[in-house]
Design a protein around this motif. Structure first.
Motif, PDB file in Angstrom:
ATOM      1  N   GLY A   1       0.587  -1.407   0.128  1.00  0.00           N
ATOM      2  CA  GLY A   1      -0.094  -0.168   0.658  1.00  0.00           C
ATOM      3  C   GLY A   1       0.927   1.164  -0.283  1.00  0.00           C
ATOM      4  N   THR A   2       0.654   1.787   0.674  1.00  0.00           N
ATOM      5  CA  THR A   2       0.893   3.227   0.095  1.00  0.00           C
ATOM      6  C   THR A   2       0.861   3.974   1.537  1.00  0.00           C
ATOM      7  OG1 THR A   2      -0.278   4.553  -0.871  1.00  0.00           O
ATOM      8  CG2 THR A   2       0.818   3.754  -2.314  1.00  0.00           C
ATOM      9  N   MET A   3       1.442   5.127   2.153  1.00  0.00           N
ATOM     10  CA  MET A   3       1.576   6.186   3.091  1.00  0.00           C
ATOM     11  C   MET A   3       1.717   8.033   2.548  1.00  0.00           C
ATOM     12  SD  MET A   3       0.626   5.416   6.975  1.00  0.00           S
ATOM     13  CE  MET A   3       2.681   4.410   6.376  1.00  0.00           C
ATOM     14  N   THR A   4       0.978   8.536   2.966  1.00  0.00           N
ATOM     15  CA  THR A   4       1.727  10.040   2.528  1.00  0.00           C
ATOM     16  C   THR A   4       1.884  10.778   4.369  1.00  0.00           C
ATOM     17  OG1 THR A   4       0.029   9.915   0.756  1.00  0.00           O
ATOM     18  CG2 THR A   4       0.679  12.520   1.687  1.00  0.00           C
ATOM     19  N   PHE A   5       3.245  11.562   4.098  1.00  0.00           N
ATOM     20  CA  PHE A   5       3.567  11.998   4.775  1.00  0.00           C
ATOM     21  C   PHE A   5       3.484  14.187   4.364  1.00  0.00           C
ATOM     22  CE2 PHE A   5       5.265   7.885   5.664  1.00  0.00           C
ATOM     23  CZ  PHE A   5       4.805   7.973   6.985  1.00  0.00           C
ATOM     24  N   SER A   6       3.163  14.327   5.034  1.00  0.00           N
ATOM     25  CA  SER A   6       2.845  16.091   4.343  1.00  0.00           C
ATOM     26  C   SER A   6       2.668  16.624   6.076  1.00  0.00           C
ATOM     27  CB  SER A   6       1.997  16.208   4.213  1.00  0.00           C
ATOM     28  OG  SER A   6       0.149  15.650   4.360  1.00  0.00           O
ATOM     29  N   ASP A   7       2.949  18.111   5.880  1.00  0.00           N
ATOM     30  CA  ASP A   7       3.120  19.520   6.630  1.00  0.00           C
ATOM     31  C   ASP A   7       3.763  19.282   7.671  1.00  0.00           C
ATOM     32  OD1 ASP A   7       0.553  20.180   5.497  1.00  0.00           O
ATOM     33  OD2 ASP A   7      -0.770  19.013   7.017  1.00  0.00           O
ATOM     34  N   TRP A   8       5.020  18.399   7.484  1.00  0.00           N
ATOM     35  CA  TRP A   8       6.009  18.611   8.054  1.00  0.00           C
ATOM     36  C   TRP A   8       5.791  19.254   9.581  1.00  0.00           C
ATOM     37  CZ3 TRP A   8       8.153  13.611   9.985  1.00  0.00           C
ATOM     38  CH2 TRP A   8       7.511  13.166   9.308  1.00  0.00           C
ATOM     39  N   ASN A   9       6.057  19.729  10.817  1.00  0.00           N
ATOM     40  CA  ASN A   9       6.461  20.512  11.395  1.00  0.00           C
ATOM     41  C   ASN A   9       5.414  22.024  10.938  1.00  0.00           C
ATOM     42  OD1 ASN A   9       8.272  19.785  12.600  1.00  0.00           O
ATOM     43  ND2 ASN A   9       9.607  20.241  10.971  1.00  0.00           N
ATOM     44  N   ALA A  10       4.445  21.513  10.406  1.00  0.00           N
ATOM     45  CA  ALA A  10       2.778  22.174   9.890  1.00  0.00           C
ATOM     46  C   ALA A  10       1.874  22.302  10.180  1.00  0.00           C
ATOM     47  CB  ALA A  10       3.244  23.104   8.675  1.00  0.00           C
ATOM     48  N   VAL A  11       1.484  21.228  11.180  1.00  0.00           N
ATOM     49  CA  VAL A  11       0.334  20.924  11.636  1.00  0.00           C
ATOM     50  C   VAL A  11      -0.323  21.642  12.924  1.00  0.00           C
ATOM     51  CG1 VAL A  11      -1.194  19.209  12.537  1.00  0.00           C
ATOM     52  CG2 VAL A  11       0.298  18.520  11.431  1.00  0.00           C
ATOM     53  N   GLU A  12      -1.360  22.479  12.510  1.00  0.00           N
ATOM     54  CA  GLU A  12      -2.445  23.562  13.781  1.00  0.00           C
ATOM     55  C   GLU A  12      -2.508  22.786  14.307  1.00  0.00           C
ATOM     56  OE1 GLU A  12      -2.544  26.343  13.643  1.00  0.00           O
ATOM     57  OE2 GLU A  12      -1.544  26.551  11.776  1.00  0.00           O
ATOM     58  N   PRO A  13      -2.712  23.052  15.422  1.00  0.00           N
ATOM     59  CA  PRO A  13      -3.355  22.264  16.749  1.00  0.00           C
ATOM     60  C   PRO A  13      -4.616  21.760  16.569  1.00  0.00           C
ATOM     61  CG  PRO A  13      -1.604  23.894  17.415  1.00  0.00           C
ATOM     62  CD  PRO A  13      -1.792  24.521  16.195  1.00  0.00           C
ATOM     63  N   HIS A  14      -4.769  20.540  17.241  1.00  0.00           N
ATOM     64  CA  HIS A  14      -6.649  20.712  16.533  1.00  0.00           C
ATOM     65  C   HIS A  14      -7.218  21.159  18.222  1.00  0.00           C
ATOM     66  CE1 HIS A  14      -5.827  17.771  13.575  1.00  0.00           C
ATOM     67  NE2 HIS A  14      -5.027  17.184  14.502  1.00  0.00           N
ATOM     68  N   LYS A  15      -8.580  22.039  17.757  1.00  0.00           N
ATOM     69  CA  LYS A  15      -9.074  22.216  18.615  1.00  0.00           C
ATOM     70  C   LYS A  15     -10.267  21.464  19.318  1.00  0.00           C
ATOM     71  CE  LYS A  15      -8.611  26.636  17.124  1.00  0.00           C
ATOM     72  NZ  LYS A  15      -9.605  28.042  17.131  1.00  0.00           N
ATOM     73  N   ALA A  16     -10.334  21.221  21.156  1.00  0.00           N
ATOM     74  CA  ALA A  16     -11.458  20.407  21.542  1.00  0.00           C
ATOM     75  C   ALA A  16     -12.557  20.666  21.148  1.00  0.00           C
ATOM     76  CB  ALA A  16     -11.257  20.420  23.239  1.00  0.00           C
ATOM     77  N   PRO A  17     -14.057  19.650  20.714  1.00  0.00           N
ATOM     78  CA  PRO A  17     -14.756  20.104  20.448  1.00  0.00           C
ATOM     79  C   PRO A  17     -16.077  21.386  21.497  1.00  0.00           C
ATOM     80  CG  PRO A  17     -14.906  17.995  20.938  1.00  0.00           C
ATOM     81  CD  PRO A  17     -13.535  17.796  20.438  1.00  0.00           C
ATOM     82  N   ALA A  18     -16.689  21.910  20.981  1.00  0.00           N
ATOM     83  CA  ALA A  18     -17.344  22.222  22.138  1.00  0.00           C
ATOM     84  C   ALA A  18     -18.501  21.762  22.985  1.00  0.00           C
ATOM     85  CB  ALA A  18     -18.217  23.517  21.341  1.00  0.00           C
ATOM     86  N   THR A  19     -18.480  22.317  24.085  1.00  0.00           N
ATOM     87  CA  THR A  19     -19.203  21.343  25.128  1.00  0.00           C
ATOM     88  C   THR A  19     -20.603  21.101  24.648  1.00  0.00           C
ATOM     89  OG1 THR A  19     -19.715  22.834  26.687  1.00  0.00           O
ATOM     90  CG2 THR A  19     -17.990  22.805  27.340  1.00  0.00           C
ATOM     91  N   THR A  20     -20.609  21.574  24.406  1.00  0.00           N
ATOM     92  CA  THR A  20     -22.280  21.765  23.564  1.00  0.00           C
ATOM     93  C   THR A  20     -22.529  20.337  22.344  1.00  0.00           C
ATOM     94  OG1 THR A  20     -22.278  23.244  21.582  1.00  0.00           O
ATOM     95  CG2 THR A  20     -22.915  23.627  23.724  1.00  0.00           C
TER      96      THR A  20
END
Length: 253
Positions: free
Chosen positions: A226-245
């Protein structure tokens, strides 16, 4: 909801496929620090010499070791197991988003500062918790995230662990000596060095830092392919937690 914890059995094979591949991918995004700007103005006479794998692979391992974040996309299989996988976040796993699809359904995981959230389709829930529990969970959660105490019950998808599987012993000492051909290839606007190995092919950025961009498993159907892609090295924006609702808690999870 004790039965849901049996979902680790579903995803443990997926994690095993990932680690078995030594990596698999196809380039889609330019890595941070890599550019093809002005490439069209480069004189044809200017040639880039493709270095030996034994020279480049140690440098690539070093860039992975010092990287802080990355996005991985894979479409991989090993024997009767197959999976489509997306992992994105930092290396220590404290900020990670994952989507895993196997024959038994799709699971989304989100980890932010020690809090774990899950979304799963009814097929996954039915496989891991039973039809009755799946109906209840689907009714209670709807489109909301489910708060879970321990994300590791669904498998280890830590990006640091994944990158370590491409470490010095494997990539430098085992894979580099097996390279039988090398070439310069342009993949979606990014110049890369392609190295053809025994059962694994590697694509590494030819300009800027030598980031690992693509790995392809080429073994038999019984082996990891198969294949795997590596991208956004050192550039991934932090993921945010979902709103409590947008989050629901269910006893037992």
């Amino acid at each position: 909801m004790k039965n849901l914890k049996g979902s680790a059995l579903l995803l443990s094979a997926t994690a095993g496929v990932l680690l078995a591949l030594t990596g698999c991918a196809s380039v889609s995004d330019k890595p941070a620090g890599t550019t093809s700007a002005g490439a069209e103005n480069t004189p044809e006479a200017v040639q880039i010499t493709v270095p030996d794998a034994t020279e480049v692979f140690p440098k690539t391992v070093a860039t992975m070791d010092k990287a802080s974040s990355v996005t991985l996309n894979g479409d991989i299989s090993s024997g009767s197991e197959s999976a489509k996988i997306m992992l994105s976040g930092n290396k220590d796993g404290s900020n990670t988003k994952a989507t895993i699809t196997t024959k038994d359904g799709t699971l989304d995981l989100l980890i932010v500062d020690g809090d774990n959230y899950l979304k799963a389709d009814k097929k996954f829930l039915a496989k891991t918790a039973g039809e009755e529990a799946a109906d209840m969970l689907a009714t209670l959660a709807g489109d909301k995230w489910i708060s879970v105490k321990d994300a590791s019950q669904f498998g280890n998808f830590n990006l640091g662990s994944m990158l370590e599987s491409f470490g010095t012993d494997k990539m430098v000492k085992v894979e580099a000596p097996k390279v039988t051909a090398k070439s310069l290839e342009d993949l979606n606007g990014v110049k890369t060095f392609k190295y053809v190995g025994d059962k694994t092919n590697f694509w590494i950025a030819a300009e800027g830092e030598p980031y690992l961009l693509q790995v392809e498993g080429t073994g038999s159907a019984k082996e990891a392919t198969g294949t795997m892609t590596f991208s956004d090295w050192n550039a991934v924006e932090p993921h945010k937690a979902p709103a409590t609702t947008e989050v629901i808690s269910i006893p037992g999870l």
